[in-house]
Design a protein around this motif. Sequence first.
Motif, PDB file in Angstrom:
ATOM      1  N   PRO A   1      16.296 -18.004  24.627  1.00  0.00           N
ATOM      2  CA  PRO A   1      15.350 -18.542  23.640  1.00  0.00           C
ATOM      3  C   PRO A   1      14.097 -17.682  23.483  1.00  0.00           C
ATOM      4  O   PRO A   1      13.632 -17.452  22.361  1.00  0.00           O
ATOM      5  CB  PRO A   1      14.992 -19.923  24.198  1.00  0.00           C
ATOM      6  N   GLU A   2      13.586 -17.198  24.597  1.00  0.00           N
ATOM      7  CA  GLU A   2      12.319 -16.448  24.498  1.00  0.00           C
ATOM      8  C   GLU A   2      12.505 -15.133  23.758  1.00  0.00           C
ATOM      9  O   GLU A   2      11.555 -14.556  23.239  1.00  0.00           O
ATOM     10  CB  GLU A   2      11.705 -16.239  25.892  1.00  0.00           C
ATOM     11  N   ASN A   3      13.765 -14.665  23.664  1.00  0.00           N
ATOM     12  CA  ASN A   3      14.026 -13.400  22.970  1.00  0.00           C
ATOM     13  C   ASN A   3      14.607 -13.606  21.579  1.00  0.00           C
ATOM     14  O   ASN A   3      14.891 -12.648  20.874  1.00  0.00           O
ATOM     15  CB  ASN A   3      15.015 -12.555  23.770  1.00  0.00           C
ATOM     16  N   MET A   4      14.818 -14.857  21.199  1.00  0.00           N
ATOM     17  CA  MET A   4      15.562 -15.122  19.966  1.00  0.00           C
ATOM     18  C   MET A   4      14.757 -16.014  19.032  1.00  0.00           C
ATOM     19  O   MET A   4      14.705 -17.231  19.185  1.00  0.00           O
ATOM     20  CB  MET A   4      16.892 -15.792  20.316  1.00  0.00           C
ATOM     21  N   ILE A   5      14.195 -15.405  18.020  1.00  0.00           N
ATOM     22  CA  ILE A   5      13.331 -16.121  17.083  1.00  0.00           C
ATOM     23  C   ILE A   5      14.098 -17.210  16.334  1.00  0.00           C
ATOM     24  O   ILE A   5      13.575 -18.297  16.063  1.00  0.00           O
ATOM     25  CB  ILE A   5      12.667 -15.117  16.105  1.00  0.00           C
ATOM     26  N   GLY A   6      15.371 -16.933  16.032  1.00  0.00           N
ATOM     27  CA  GLY A   6      16.180 -17.910  15.290  1.00  0.00           C
ATOM     28  C   GLY A   6      16.490 -19.143  16.127  1.00  0.00           C
ATOM     29  O   GLY A   6      16.650 -20.243  15.597  1.00  0.00           O
ATOM     30  N   VAL A   7      16.582 -18.949  17.444  1.00  0.00           N
ATOM     31  CA  VAL A   7      16.816 -20.086  18.329  1.00  0.00           C
ATOM     32  C   VAL A   7      15.552 -20.941  18.381  1.00  0.00           C
ATOM     33  O   VAL A   7      15.604 -22.167  18.315  1.00  0.00           O
ATOM     34  CB  VAL A   7      17.229 -19.600  19.737  1.00  0.00           C
ATOM     35  N   GLN A   8      14.412 -20.274  18.447  1.00  0.00           N
ATOM     36  CA  GLN A   8      13.152 -21.020  18.448  1.00  0.00           C
ATOM     37  C   GLN A   8      13.010 -21.835  17.167  1.00  0.00           C
ATOM     38  O   GLN A   8      12.473 -22.933  17.173  1.00  0.00           O
ATOM     39  CB  GLN A   8      11.967 -20.049  18.583  1.00  0.00           C
ATOM     40  N   ARG A   9      13.495 -21.285  16.063  1.00  0.00           N
ATOM     41  CA  ARG A   9      13.347 -21.983  14.774  1.00  0.00           C
ATOM     42  C   ARG A   9      14.485 -22.949  14.491  1.00  0.00           C
ATOM     43  O   ARG A   9      14.530 -23.567  13.426  1.00  0.00           O
ATOM     44  CB  ARG A   9      13.284 -20.955  13.634  1.00  0.00           C
ATOM     45  N   ARG A  10      15.454 -23.044  15.398  1.00  0.00           N
ATOM     46  CA  ARG A  10      16.569 -23.987  15.261  1.00  0.00           C
ATOM     47  C   ARG A  10      17.300 -23.846  13.931  1.00  0.00           C
ATOM     48  O   ARG A  10      17.580 -24.831  13.243  1.00  0.00           O
ATOM     49  CB  ARG A  10      16.075 -25.423  15.399  1.00  0.00           C
ATOM     50  N   VAL A  11      17.596 -22.617  13.570  1.00  0.00           N
ATOM     51  CA  VAL A  11      18.320 -22.370  12.323  1.00  0.00           C
ATOM     52  C   VAL A  11      19.693 -23.042  12.366  1.00  0.00           C
ATOM     53  O   VAL A  11      20.173 -23.585  11.375  1.00  0.00           O
ATOM     54  CB  VAL A  11      18.480 -20.852  12.105  1.00  0.00           C
ATOM     55  N   LEU A  12      20.331 -22.987  13.544  1.00  0.00           N
ATOM     56  CA  LEU A  12      21.591 -23.683  13.778  1.00  0.00           C
ATOM     57  C   LEU A  12      21.439 -24.410  15.108  1.00  0.00           C
ATOM     58  O   LEU A  12      20.454 -24.227  15.817  1.00  0.00           O
ATOM     59  CB  LEU A  12      22.758 -22.683  13.871  1.00  0.00           C
ATOM     60  N   ASP A  13      22.465 -25.198  15.428  1.00  0.00           N
ATOM     61  CA  ASP A  13      22.460 -25.911  16.691  1.00  0.00           C
ATOM     62  C   ASP A  13      22.987 -24.957  17.774  1.00  0.00           C
ATOM     63  O   ASP A  13      24.173 -24.922  18.041  1.00  0.00           O
ATOM     64  CB  ASP A  13      23.366 -27.151  16.528  1.00  0.00           C
ATOM     65  N   PHE A  14      22.102 -24.173  18.366  1.00  0.00           N
ATOM     66  CA  PHE A  14      22.537 -23.160  19.328  1.00  0.00           C
ATOM     67  C   PHE A  14      22.818 -23.790  20.690  1.00  0.00           C
ATOM     68  O   PHE A  14      22.240 -24.830  21.001  1.00  0.00           O
ATOM     69  CB  PHE A  14      21.463 -22.070  19.428  1.00  0.00           C
ATOM     70  N   PRO A  15      23.661 -23.221  21.526  1.00  0.00           N
ATOM     71  CA  PRO A  15      24.330 -21.930  21.388  1.00  0.00           C
ATOM     72  C   PRO A  15      25.398 -21.931  20.288  1.00  0.00           C
ATOM     73  O   PRO A  15      26.019 -22.947  20.018  1.00  0.00           O
ATOM     74  CB  PRO A  15      24.994 -21.716  22.762  1.00  0.00           C
ATOM     75  N   TYR A  16      25.544 -20.750  19.701  1.00  0.00           N
ATOM     76  CA  TYR A  16      26.582 -20.544  18.701  1.00  0.00           C
ATOM     77  C   TYR A  16      27.937 -20.640  19.385  1.00  0.00           C
ATOM     78  O   TYR A  16      28.154 -20.025  20.430  1.00  0.00           O
ATOM     79  CB  TYR A  16      26.397 -19.156  18.090  1.00  0.00           C
ATOM     80  N   VAL A  17      28.806 -21.458  18.815  1.00  0.00           N
ATOM     81  CA  VAL A  17      30.136 -21.596  19.410  1.00  0.00           C
ATOM     82  C   VAL A  17      31.210 -21.322  18.355  1.00  0.00           C
ATOM     83  O   VAL A  17      31.000 -21.543  17.165  1.00  0.00           O
ATOM     84  CB  VAL A  17      30.345 -23.009  20.008  1.00  0.00           C
ATOM     85  N   GLU A  18      32.323 -20.813  18.818  1.00  0.00           N
ATOM     86  CA  GLU A  18      33.445 -20.508  17.930  1.00  0.00           C
ATOM     87  C   GLU A  18      34.739 -20.823  18.651  1.00  0.00           C
ATOM     88  O   GLU A  18      34.726 -21.140  19.850  1.00  0.00           O
ATOM     89  CB  GLU A  18      33.416 -19.031  17.503  1.00  0.00           C
ATOM     90  N   GLY A  19      35.828 -20.730  17.922  1.00  0.00           N
ATOM     91  CA  GLY A  19      37.096 -20.999  18.568  1.00  0.00           C
ATOM     92  C   GLY A  19      38.273 -20.501  17.758  1.00  0.00           C
ATOM     93  O   GLY A  19      38.169 -20.265  16.549  1.00  0.00           O
ATOM     94  N   LEU A  20      39.381 -20.304  18.444  1.00  0.00           N
ATOM     95  CA  LEU A  20      40.627 -19.891  17.817  1.00  0.00           C
ATOM     96  C   LEU A  20      41.750 -20.743  18.379  1.00  0.00           C
ATOM     97  O   LEU A  20      41.654 -21.251  19.503  1.00  0.00           O
ATOM     98  CB  LEU A  20      40.932 -18.419  18.139  1.00  0.00           C
ATOM     99  N   ARG A  21      42.802 -20.869  17.589  1.00  0.00           N
ATOM    100  CA  ARG A  21      44.014 -21.433  18.153  1.00  0.00           C
ATOM    101  C   ARG A  21      44.579 -20.366  19.092  1.00  0.00           C
ATOM    102  O   ARG A  21      44.391 -19.173  18.868  1.00  0.00           O
ATOM    103  CB  ARG A  21      44.992 -21.740  17.015  1.00  0.00           C
ATOM    104  N   LEU A  22      45.294 -20.792  20.132  1.00  0.00           N
ATOM    105  CA  LEU A  22      45.738 -19.818  21.132  1.00  0.00           C
ATOM    106  C   LEU A  22      46.616 -18.721  20.518  1.00  0.00           C
ATOM    107  O   LEU A  22      46.490 -17.549  20.871  1.00  0.00           O
ATOM    108  CB  LEU A  22      46.491 -20.522  22.270  1.00  0.00           C
ATOM    109  N   ASP A  23      47.468 -19.099  19.560  1.00  0.00           N
ATOM    110  CA  ASP A  23      48.328 -18.054  18.968  1.00  0.00           C
ATOM    111  C   ASP A  23      47.514 -17.061  18.150  1.00  0.00           C
ATOM    112  O   ASP A  23      47.854 -15.881  18.074  1.00  0.00           O
ATOM    113  CB  ASP A  23      49.474 -18.672  18.143  1.00  0.00           C
ATOM    114  N   GLU A  24      46.427 -17.525  17.542  1.00  0.00           N
ATOM    115  CA  GLU A  24      45.538 -16.591  16.841  1.00  0.00           C
ATOM    116  C   GLU A  24      44.865 -15.664  17.853  1.00  0.00           C
ATOM    117  O   GLU A  24      44.728 -14.459  17.634  1.00  0.00           O
ATOM    118  CB  GLU A  24      44.465 -17.362  16.056  1.00  0.00           C
ATOM    119  N   ALA A  25      44.439 -16.269  18.958  1.00  0.00           N
ATOM    120  CA  ALA A  25      43.744 -15.490  19.985  1.00  0.00           C
ATOM    121  C   ALA A  25      44.660 -14.442  20.606  1.00  0.00           C
ATOM    122  O   ALA A  25      44.221 -13.349  20.956  1.00  0.00           O
ATOM    123  CB  ALA A  25      43.208 -16.423  21.068  1.00  0.00           C
ATOM    124  N   MET A  26      45.939 -14.780  20.738  1.00  0.00           N
ATOM    125  CA  MET A  26      46.888 -13.864  21.371  1.00  0.00           C
ATOM    126  C   MET A  26      47.442 -12.826  20.390  1.00  0.00           C
ATOM    127  O   MET A  26      48.172 -11.922  20.789  1.00  0.00           O
ATOM    128  CB  MET A  26      48.064 -14.649  21.971  1.00  0.00           C
TER     129      MET A  26
END
Lengths: 300, 205
Positions: A158-183
């Motif tokens: 947070p102290e290094n990330m201005i966008g986190v301080q401003r709550r532009v999104l609900d951080f931490p940023y999370v993502e995901g793939l289906r396992l077959d996509e990931a593989m």
Amino acid sequence: MAYRWKNTLTHADITPKAAYLNRRQILAGAAGLGAIGLVPRAADAQAGLEPNTLEEIRSYNNFYEFGTGKGDPAANAHQLVTAPWSIKVDGMVDRPGDYALGDLLAGLTVEDRIYRFRCVEAWSMVIPWNGIELADILNKVGVQSGARYVAFETVVQPENMIGVQRRVLDFPYVEGLRLDEAMHPLTIMATGIYGEPIANQNGAPIRLVVPWKYGFKSIKSIVRITLTDQEPPISWNIANAREYGFYSNVNPNVDHPRWSQASERRIGGGLFAARQDTLMFNGYPEVAPLYDGMDLSVFI
Amino acid sequence: MTLSATVNGALRNVRAWPLYGIAATYAAWEFWRAVNQQGPYLVEPINVLERTYGEIALILLVAGLLVTPLRQWTGVNLIKFRRAIGLCAFFFVLAHFLVFAVLDVQSLGRVWTETVKRPYVTVGMLAFVLLIPLAVTSNNLSIRKMGAAAWRQLHKLSYVAVILGALHYLWLSRGFQVEPLVYLVLSIGLVALRYRHVAWRKQAA
Ligand code: HEM
């Protein structure tokens, strides 16, 4: 799992661009695509892959932790602390733990991959990544049989990330793939671009690259990888479910509610650059079988 | 002597017309930098130029709304610059639209489809269209021909246009962003102020 890719290629047939392009065509063939008509199109699209310059790749970014302007990440991301770096691997894996980055990647092969990169905002680049197939990493930690999805998380400083301080999104940023996509062999974890360590604004020290999906799926600066049997939440879907789905495959036939996805602007053409047509799966039709039987206008 | 009197005095001999020259020069300069891909235009000049013109347009529209309250609160009178501020705002909206049509979507057909399909473009287009009659009548001849009352009534469309412009900005933003909200609150606030003022005056009378 209904369908799973098998990577029949060894790490012997790596790198140079030409060699890699051949490899991709072998892959397309090996996939036994029913839609044979798609294969030449992929090859055509491949032929025109002229990478963007490193300067372009490093100065026009979306990395909302560092601000919402395209130049903000380049201006602010030097504050990101990338060493030491460890990645927590947990969930349905045989060997969970907090891995130092070097340990996680030790013994795995870094390959060159020149991929189209298509942002959901309808611009695109071509980027010569250096990365490791995600499948190799997952195999190293041992995916348990019930796992169906992979979840990823971006670092929060947070102290290094201005966008986190401003709550532009609900951080931490999370993502995901289906396992077959990931593989899938096209899916890599990138650690470099043009043979240089990946710049902070591009997701140092390690990021996902899924070339047939919109860029926001390719999550940056990853600190956690979780194997799960549930579809994991993803940040942009949380922010706006109507506009951003879990799959977010590049698809010229399904518009974003606020703009068209039928065409895109390739970065690098200057002020008078013509738009070009967006390709289904961003020009990687070999992934189509992953979505057999799915209505991609519903599963956005 | 009060501050406002000093400022008004200093501005007495300042003409409004150089504002047009400044605005045109600025627009041309930004265009030139975009052609040569300098500074912020290095990588993606089309979208950056589009956004630059859009933002200046909005700033000028809000500035136009500020003239009257500024005089009421501080006595500083910038009324003689207001026409130039409004017209320059319109020119930047026009430039913004031209970048959109010619350089960005690159076809009239798509200008139309985007306008009907995308609410944020619909709203921007509405604001643009509302500003056209205002720009056309921003001259002494029109005021004389229309009569001051009718002219003033017509130019209240600017209130709607500013709010629509700010709404357009908010609507096209991704994630939670402060800037478009600031413009929207400012423009709604400045318009509301006028109506509160009117209501207050009626009460007093
Ligand atoms: C009064 C009229 C208008 C105002 C005040 C206005 C203002 C703005 C502003 C402030 C921005 C964002 C700038 C930034 O990010 O810094 C913007 C972006 C934009 N505007 Fe407008 N605009 C107007 C009319 C229009 C019209 C008529 C169109 C098209 C027909 C249009 C299309 C766009 C587009 C495409 C963007 C960029 C969206 C993106 O980058 O995703 N605007 N405008």
